[in-house]
Design a protein around this motif. Sequence first.
Motif, short mmCIF file in Angstrom:
data_model
loop_
_atom_site.label_atom_id
_atom_site.label_comp_id
_atom_site.label_asym_id
_atom_site.label_seq_id
_atom_site.Cartn_x
_atom_site.Cartn_y
_atom_site.Cartn_z
N ALA A 21 0.83 -1.21 0.00
CA ALA A 21 0.00 0.00 0.00
C ALA A 21 0.86 1.26 0.00
O ALA A 21 0.49 2.28 -0.58
CB ALA A 21 -0.92 -0.02 1.22
N CYS A 32 3.95 0.40 -3.64
CA CYS A 32 3.50 0.19 -5.04
C CYS A 32 1.98 0.04 -5.06
O CYS A 32 1.44 -0.99 -5.48
CB CYS A 32 4.19 -1.01 -5.69
SG CYS A 32 4.01 -2.56 -4.79
N PRO A 33 1.28 1.09 -4.61
CA PRO A 33 -0.19 0.99 -4.49
C PRO A 33 -0.90 0.77 -5.82
O PRO A 33 -2.05 0.34 -5.82
CB PRO A 33 -0.58 2.34 -3.86
CG PRO A 33 0.55 3.26 -4.18
CD PRO A 33 1.79 2.42 -4.24
N ASP A 34 -0.23 1.05 -6.93
CA ASP A 34 -0.90 0.89 -8.23
C ASP A 34 -0.70 -0.49 -8.85
O ASP A 34 -1.23 -0.78 -9.93
CB ASP A 34 -0.37 1.94 -9.22
CG ASP A 34 -0.81 3.32 -8.81
OD1 ASP A 34 -1.90 3.43 -8.19
OD2 ASP A 34 -0.06 4.28 -9.05
N LEU A 72 -5.84 -2.25 2.38
CA LEU A 72 -5.71 -1.21 1.34
C LEU A 72 -6.70 -0.07 1.60
O LEU A 72 -6.38 1.11 1.40
CB LEU A 72 -5.93 -1.83 -0.05
CG LEU A 72 -4.84 -2.85 -0.47
CD1 LEU A 72 -5.33 -3.69 -1.65
CD2 LEU A 72 -3.54 -2.14 -0.83
N LYS A 73 -7.90 -0.42 2.07
CA LYS A 73 -8.89 0.62 2.43
C LYS A 73 -8.35 1.48 3.55
O LYS A 73 -8.43 2.71 3.51
CB LYS A 73 -10.21 -0.03 2.90
CG LYS A 73 -11.12 -0.47 1.78
CD LYS A 73 -12.41 -1.05 2.37
CE LYS A 73 -13.04 -2.00 1.38
NZ LYS A 73 -14.04 -2.88 1.95
N LYS A 99 -5.44 2.12 4.32
CA LYS A 99 -4.32 2.97 3.86
C LYS A 99 -4.78 3.98 2.81
O LYS A 99 -3.98 4.74 2.27
CB LYS A 99 -3.21 2.09 3.25
CG LYS A 99 -2.58 1.13 4.24
CD LYS A 99 -1.46 1.81 4.99
CE LYS A 99 -0.77 0.86 5.93
NZ LYS A 99 0.14 1.53 6.84
N GLY A 100 -6.05 3.91 2.43
CA GLY A 100 -6.60 4.89 1.47
C GLY A 100 -6.17 4.66 0.03
O GLY A 100 -6.20 5.59 -0.78
N VAL A 101 -5.77 3.42 -0.31
CA VAL A 101 -5.30 3.18 -1.68
C VAL A 101 -6.01 1.98 -2.33
O VAL A 101 -5.48 1.36 -3.24
CB VAL A 101 -3.76 2.95 -1.72
CG1 VAL A 101 -3.01 4.20 -1.36
CG2 VAL A 101 -3.36 1.78 -0.81
N TYR A 102 -7.22 1.69 -1.85
CA TYR A 102 -7.90 0.49 -2.34
C TYR A 102 -8.42 0.68 -3.76
O TYR A 102 -9.22 1.57 -4.01
CB TYR A 102 -9.07 0.16 -1.40
CG TYR A 102 -9.84 -1.09 -1.75
CD1 TYR A 102 -9.20 -2.27 -2.12
CD2 TYR A 102 -11.24 -1.09 -1.69
CE1 TYR A 102 -9.92 -3.41 -2.42
CE2 TYR A 102 -11.97 -2.24 -1.97
CZ TYR A 102 -11.31 -3.39 -2.34
OH TYR A 102 -12.02 -4.53 -2.62
N ASP A 103 -7.96 -0.17 -4.66
CA ASP A 103 -8.53 -0.22 -6.00
C ASP A 103 -9.02 -1.65 -6.23
O ASP A 103 -8.23 -2.56 -6.51
CB ASP A 103 -7.47 0.15 -7.05
CG ASP A 103 -8.07 0.16 -8.46
OD1 ASP A 103 -9.21 -0.34 -8.63
OD2 ASP A 103 -7.40 0.67 -9.37
#
Length: 342
Positions: free
Chosen positions: A131, A134-136, A157-158, A160-164
């Motif tokens: 997260a 390499c969040p992408d 991931l949620k 950490k604010g990077v959930y996709d």
Amino acid sequence: RALHASSLKLAPKRKPANHFQPRASTFKVAVLGAAGGIGQPLALLIKMSPLVSSLHLYDIANVKGVAADLSHCNTPSKVLDFTGPSEFANCLKGVDVVVIPAGVPRKPGMTRDDLFNINASIVKTLVEAIAVHCPDAFILIISNPVNSTVPIAAEVLKQKGVYDPKKLFGVTTLDVVRANTFVATKKNLKLIDVDVPVIGGHAGITILPLLSKVRPSVHFTDGEVQELTARIQNAGTEVVEAKAGAGSATLSMAYAAARFVESSLRALDGDNDVYECSYVPSELTDLPFFASRVKLGKNGVEAFVSSDVQGLSEFETKALDALKPELKASIEKGVSFAQKQA
Ligand code: NAD
Ligand code: LMR
């Protein structure tokens, strides 16, 4: 001549897309748990992919030797090794696809859920770092129990604010690989032609092969449906018992995961005809995570094959109803673990 995954037909057959021109050696892939039973053969198969420029191998032990060994193969990708938390950030930076086979395997008599206490924490820790660094990336989770570890990853991931949700995948390809093999053998079909969608999850009765939707179209008696379904659902246990305490499926799993990695890379590379079964965040049913066929694109899941949950046989409809309570409980167990640990 260099060996390439594509020449070994690791990836499933696909129609040639008009505008698709594969580029060579473009993507960075990380394997977390790379010195393990799955990690080593998986790293070897990924080393053979023409689409990979850098292969990052991470483990808490023994990874240096694996990387040195692999780096002598004369295929294009560079192999780099990383060990321990201090090197983890560098392993992840700039990576396009992260595959996670880190964690303990089953022994005879255990369920996949018996691995939860150890593997939940491992997956949580690894995804926390993903997260940040390499969040992408596409995140491919192999560690069991997949039915719970994928929801854990989503929760982390949620937080950490990077959930996709389009880029998180539970690797269920081995169920498809097994189903294809068993069906082709039973019906004397050419293996390369057979495609069996497998939906639900990845444990016992949550694994639901759709024998009514096999391509090429083939008729099964009721007895054959019951027998094949049970064999596919118990195939992991078949291997655990045969290995008699020495672990679970590693070679067939590496093969299956390499296929999913190659499909992910092809999708990232612009191929617009890539489909795989995977356990993903989903709205196809009333469950928040569900395995079905998905179309992969540059941004992850582009579409769901919704027909996978429509027009089922009576046997499949009952099996789908029967698997839901177990899958729901496994999802809730993962979510509540990640929320309590936050
Ligand atoms: P293994 O014990 O041979 O290898 C696991 C590796 O993970 C080891 O090298 C270990 O050092 C490493 N590891 C442990 N903790 C780590 C951490 N915090 N960070 C990095 N690496 C760590 O096990 P295996 O046979 O390779 O199986 C691995 C997992 O894959 C198990 O949980 C197993 O149940 C699962 N599995 C899933 C499928 C599937 O279809 N999804 C199939 C087979 C196995
Ligand atoms: C498998 O299906 O082979 C894996 O999930 C490993 C196991 O524990 O059965």
